[in-house]
Design an enzyme around this catalytic site. Structure first.
Site, PDB file in Angstrom:
ATOM      1  N   LYS A  22      13.707  -2.502   8.807  1.00 37.93           N
ATOM      2  CA  LYS A  22      13.006  -1.473   8.023  1.00 37.93           C
ATOM      3  C   LYS A  22      12.431  -0.386   8.945  1.00 37.93           C
ATOM      4  O   LYS A  22      12.626   0.800   8.701  1.00 37.93           O
ATOM      5  CB  LYS A  22      11.857  -2.123   7.233  1.00 37.93           C
ATOM      6  CG  LYS A  22      10.927  -1.132   6.598  1.00 37.93           C
ATOM      7  CD  LYS A  22       9.817  -1.801   5.823  1.00 37.93           C
ATOM      8  CE  LYS A  22       8.532  -1.946   6.577  1.00 37.93           C
ATOM      9  NZ  LYS A  22       7.771  -0.734   6.873  1.00 37.93           N
ATOM     10  N   ASN A  23      11.754  -0.800  10.013  1.00 40.12           N
ATOM     11  CA  ASN A  23      11.081   0.195  10.847  1.00 40.12           C
ATOM     12  C   ASN A  23      12.039   0.980  11.736  1.00 40.12           C
ATOM     13  O   ASN A  23      11.618   1.911  12.429  1.00 40.12           O
ATOM     14  CB  ASN A  23       9.987  -0.470  11.694  1.00 40.12           C
ATOM     15  CG  ASN A  23       8.794  -0.855  10.841  1.00 40.12           C
ATOM     16  OD1 ASN A  23       8.753  -0.556   9.645  1.00 40.12           O
ATOM     17  ND2 ASN A  23       7.823  -1.531  11.439  1.00 40.12           N
ATOM     18  N   CYS A 116      -4.380   3.629   3.539  1.00 41.12           N
ATOM     19  CA  CYS A 116      -3.595   2.673   2.759  1.00 41.12           C
ATOM     20  C   CYS A 116      -4.348   1.353   2.767  1.00 41.12           C
ATOM     21  O   CYS A 116      -5.494   1.294   3.214  1.00 41.12           O
ATOM     22  CB  CYS A 116      -2.204   2.501   3.350  1.00 41.12           C
ATOM     23  SG  CYS A 116      -2.222   1.640   4.910  1.00 41.12           S
ATOM     24  N   ARG A 121      -5.570   5.564   8.080  1.00 39.14           N
ATOM     25  CA  ARG A 121      -4.409   5.704   8.967  1.00 39.14           C
ATOM     26  C   ARG A 121      -4.230   7.183   9.277  1.00 39.14           C
ATOM     27  O   ARG A 121      -3.400   7.866   8.692  1.00 39.14           O
ATOM     28  CB  ARG A 121      -3.167   5.073   8.331  1.00 39.14           C
ATOM     29  CG  ARG A 121      -3.266   3.555   8.333  1.00 39.14           C
ATOM     30  CD  ARG A 121      -2.075   2.894   7.743  1.00 39.14           C
ATOM     31  NE  ARG A 121      -0.921   2.867   8.610  1.00 39.14           N
ATOM     32  CZ  ARG A 121       0.187   2.201   8.311  1.00 39.14           C
ATOM     33  NH1 ARG A 121       0.271   1.513   7.192  1.00 39.14           N
ATOM     34  NH2 ARG A 121       1.223   2.220   9.125  1.00 39.14           N
ATOM     35  N   ASP A 306       2.340  -6.754  12.751  1.00 34.12           N
ATOM     36  CA  ASP A 306       3.132  -7.041  11.545  1.00 34.12           C
ATOM     37  C   ASP A 306       3.469  -8.525  11.386  1.00 34.12           C
ATOM     38  O   ASP A 306       4.064  -8.920  10.384  1.00 34.12           O
ATOM     39  CB  ASP A 306       4.435  -6.215  11.560  1.00 34.12           C
ATOM     40  CG  ASP A 306       4.175  -4.745  11.241  1.00 34.12           C
ATOM     41  OD1 ASP A 306       3.039  -4.403  10.885  1.00 34.12           O
ATOM     42  OD2 ASP A 306       5.124  -3.935  11.346  1.00 34.12           O
ATOM     43  N   ARG A 398       9.023  -4.173  -0.333  1.00 35.22           N
ATOM     44  CA  ARG A 398       9.135  -2.977   0.512  1.00 35.22           C
ATOM     45  C   ARG A 398       9.780  -3.329   1.845  1.00 35.22           C
ATOM     46  O   ARG A 398      10.298  -2.438   2.528  1.00 35.22           O
ATOM     47  CB  ARG A 398       7.743  -2.404   0.800  1.00 35.22           C
ATOM     48  CG  ARG A 398       7.094  -1.798  -0.399  1.00 35.22           C
ATOM     49  CD  ARG A 398       5.773  -1.221  -0.037  1.00 35.22           C
ATOM     50  NE  ARG A 398       5.987  -0.127   0.909  1.00 35.22           N
ATOM     51  CZ  ARG A 398       5.060   0.749   1.264  1.00 35.22           C
ATOM     52  NH1 ARG A 398       3.869   0.660   0.742  1.00 35.22           N
ATOM     53  NH2 ARG A 398       5.327   1.699   2.116  1.00 35.22           N
TER      54      ARG A 398
HETATM   55  C1  UD1 Z   1       4.348   1.536  12.623  1.00 31.37           C
HETATM   56  C2  UD1 Z   1       5.114   0.575  11.744  1.00 31.37           C
HETATM   57  C3  UD1 Z   1       4.182  -0.494  11.182  1.00 31.37           C
HETATM   58  C4  UD1 Z   1       3.430  -1.176  12.310  1.00 31.37           C
HETATM   59  C5  UD1 Z   1       2.736  -0.142  13.209  1.00 31.37           C
HETATM   60  C6  UD1 Z   1       2.098  -0.775  14.436  1.00 31.37           C
HETATM   61  C7  UD1 Z   1       6.936   1.890  10.824  1.00 31.37           C
HETATM   62  C8  UD1 Z   1       7.520   2.534   9.638  1.00 31.37           C
HETATM   63  N1  UD1 Z   1       5.726   1.298  10.659  1.00 31.37           N
HETATM   64  O1  UD1 Z   1       3.383   2.200  11.810  1.00 31.37           O
HETATM   65  O2  UD1 Z   1       4.966  -1.449  10.477  1.00 31.37           O
HETATM   66  O3  UD1 Z   1       2.454  -2.024  11.768  1.00 31.37           O
HETATM   67  O4  UD1 Z   1       3.705   0.811  13.672  1.00 31.37           O
HETATM   68  O5  UD1 Z   1       3.017  -1.512  15.162  1.00 31.37           O
HETATM   69  O6  UD1 Z   1       7.524   1.856  11.888  1.00 31.37           O
HETATM   70  N2  UD1 Z   1      -3.270   6.135  14.776  1.00 31.37           N
HETATM   71  C9  UD1 Z   1      -4.218   7.144  14.844  1.00 31.37           C
HETATM   72  N3  UD1 Z   1      -3.781   8.424  14.790  1.00 31.37           N
HETATM   73  C10 UD1 Z   1      -2.466   8.763  14.661  1.00 31.37           C
HETATM   74  C11 UD1 Z   1      -1.494   7.716  14.598  1.00 31.37           C
HETATM   75  C12 UD1 Z   1      -1.942   6.407  14.656  1.00 31.37           C
HETATM   76  O7  UD1 Z   1      -5.426   6.890  14.971  1.00 31.37           O
HETATM   77  O8  UD1 Z   1      -2.144   9.943  14.619  1.00 31.37           O
HETATM   78  C13 UD1 Z   1      -3.715   4.726  14.833  1.00 31.37           C
HETATM   79  C14 UD1 Z   1      -3.419   3.993  13.505  1.00 31.37           C
HETATM   80  O9  UD1 Z   1      -4.425   4.214  12.559  1.00 31.37           O
HETATM   81  C15 UD1 Z   1      -3.333   2.565  13.966  1.00 31.37           C
HETATM   82  C16 UD1 Z   1      -2.706   2.683  15.360  1.00 31.37           C
HETATM   83  O10 UD1 Z   1      -2.938   4.027  15.786  1.00 31.37           O
HETATM   84  O11 UD1 Z   1      -4.615   2.042  14.082  1.00 31.37           O
HETATM   85  C17 UD1 Z   1      -1.221   2.373  15.427  1.00 31.37           C
HETATM   86  O12 UD1 Z   1      -0.544   3.167  14.490  1.00 31.37           O
HETATM   87  P1  UD1 Z   1       0.996   3.549  14.636  1.00 31.37           P
HETATM   88  O13 UD1 Z   1       1.588   2.855  15.827  1.00 31.37           O
HETATM   89  O14 UD1 Z   1       1.086   5.022  14.575  1.00 31.37           O
HETATM   90  O15 UD1 Z   1       1.594   2.911  13.317  1.00 31.37           O
HETATM   91  P2  UD1 Z   1       2.649   3.517  12.337  1.00 31.37           P
HETATM   92  O16 UD1 Z   1       3.639   4.337  13.090  1.00 31.37           O
HETATM   93  O17 UD1 Z   1       1.957   4.124  11.175  1.00 31.37           O
END
Ligand code: UD1
Length: 419
Positions: A22-23, A116, A121, A306, A398
């Protein structure tokens, strides 16, 4: 919403095949807007999130056909650069379309994805990086409008190894005049898969899977590509946890063991026997079971957030006290209340979870609040006496393809009821 009904206490045994990730497929589907041509994706998991990404592509003007696990996208005739708000609401990771659209059209807009069930996030890392690349960002009534005449060379230092921000910056950089360097980037295998896809398409991305990624801009991409999506390490890891909790004997196929080393190390510490070959992982029961003193979630290659809920289910059934610390998402704890309803003894102290193992669980009706939390409730239901009803199956669907069928083949008594 749908539900899963499980009659517990069946040991899982046999072999199960891992689906596409998925990711990996979500950012790769977003990447298909870049070439203005045809992309044939194979081994695509047909999940609810995949269909949201397909709906976004169609709404932008792409032609999309699919059959079984192959999706064919033709992005030649994209006629808008705004991602539809109701689709962004359905899937937070649609923010990844911002970088892809910006790269091809120099402008894009998307509504704020917002928080979410895992908590706040934010997307500040994405937007700050875009600003450093000369992209003008305006926020108008929850709509993010991004525009530039020219995407500029930049060195981006991510404050945290964010998966989405790393992917968005890579996508926005594909046609840069010069180079974009991303430091402290995420190293998840799904980032490597997206980079492999883009490089096969003609991009020039180096360093994916390390702490520094360099993208050298190219003028043009190929107008045809065929690409096979990598396997889903989180799905495979979920099956290992489910096999473990039932004291089963299961071989998870189509998964390179290196992707799950952080999990298999923990399973071995607990006492399970793990046997690996090039592309599969088998698990069976050992002689003793031990709790885990301390386990914390961290970006790859460390223990993935995850898989935190699923390993929690398992530890909740192992005598002694285990401790888990969740470092990635502030509210990834909604499953705890539901696990406790089944008889688990788990206490929360902010981001620390204290798990006192119990001998037995009793089936009940529980509510899935998010994807992996839902998977952990199914895991607990497989161990519990009697019937467990997991409501909120839409969250689980999902991220898991044919979960009921795959578990039934392994000997579980599980039914999916669509409302
Ligand atoms: C992706 C994965 C999700 C997984 C996560 C962490 C996909 C579609 N989803 O989510 O399944 O749980 O990585 O391994 O690939 N953050 C900020 N600011 C930002 C971006 C992130 O503060 O601009 C924080 C987030 O709130 C979170 C952390 O950084 O606490 C990690 O987030 P991130 O690695 O960006 O997760 P996703 O890409 O949303």
């Amino acid at each position: 919403m749908g539900k899963y009904i499980i009659e517990g206490k069946n040991k899982l045994s046999g072999e199960v095949f891992t689906s596409g990730a998925k990711n990996a497929v979500l950012p790769i589907l977003a990447s298909t807007v870049l070439n203005g041509g045809i992309c044939v994706l194979k081994n695509v998991p047909m999940l609810l999130d995949t269909f949201v990404a397909i709906d976004i592509l169609k709404d932008l003007g792409c032609k999309v056909d699919y059959s079984e696990n192959t999706v064919v996208i033709n992005s030649k005739d994209i006629n808008k650069t705004q991602v539809k708000e109701d689709l962004v609401k359905k899937m937070r990771s649609s923010i990844i379309f911002l970088g892809a659209l910006l790269s091809r059209f120099k402008e894009a807009s998307i509504s704020y994805p917002g928080g979410c069930n895992l908590g706040k996030r934010p997307i500040d890392f994405h937007l700050d990086a875009f600003k450093n690349m000369g992209i003008n960002i305006e926020e108008d009534n929850n709509l993010i409008k991004a525009k530039t005449d020219n995407i500029k060379e930049a060195v981006i230092n991510l404050p945290f190894k964010s998966v989405g921000a790393t992917q968005n910056v890579i996508l926005a950089s594909i046609f840069v005049k010069g180079r974009v360097v991303i430091k402290n980037c995420a190293k998840e295998p799904e980032i490597i898969d997206m980079a492999n896809f883009l490089n096969k398409l003609g991009a020039n991305i180096k360093g994916a899977g390390t702490d520094v990624i360099t993208i050298t801009g190219v003028d043009k991409l190929k107008d045809f590509i065929e690409y096979e999506i990598m396997p889903d390490r989180i799905e495979a890891g979920t099956f290992l946890c489910m096999a473990a909790i039932t004291d089963g004997n299961v071989k998870v196929k189509n998964i390179p063991p290196i992707y799950l080393k952080a999990l298999t190390d923990v399973l071995q510490k607990i006492g399970y026997i793990i046997e690996e070959d090039k592309n599969s992982i088998a698990i069976k029961q050992g002689n003793n079971k031990n709790p885990i003193d301390f386990l914390e979630t961290k970006p790859y290659p460390y223990f993935p957030t995850d898989l935190q809920p699923q390993i929690m289910s398992l530890l909740a059934t192992i005598k002694g006290t285990s401790i888990i610390k969740e470092n990635i998402f502030e509210a990834r704890d909604k499953h705890i209340k539901e696990l406790n309803k089944l008889g688990c003894n788990i206490l929360t102290d902010k981001d620390m979870f204290i798990i006192n193992g119990v001998k037995s669980l009793k089936g009940d009706t529980v509510f899935s609040k998010d994807l992996r939390g839902g998977a952990c409730l199914i895991c607990a239901g497989l161990f519990a006496e009697g019937k467990t009803i997991v409501e909120g199956a839409c969250y689980i669907n999902r991220g898991y393809e044919n979960l009921d069928k795959k578990l039934s083949i392994l000997g579980a008594n599980i039914k999916y009821i669509k409302d």
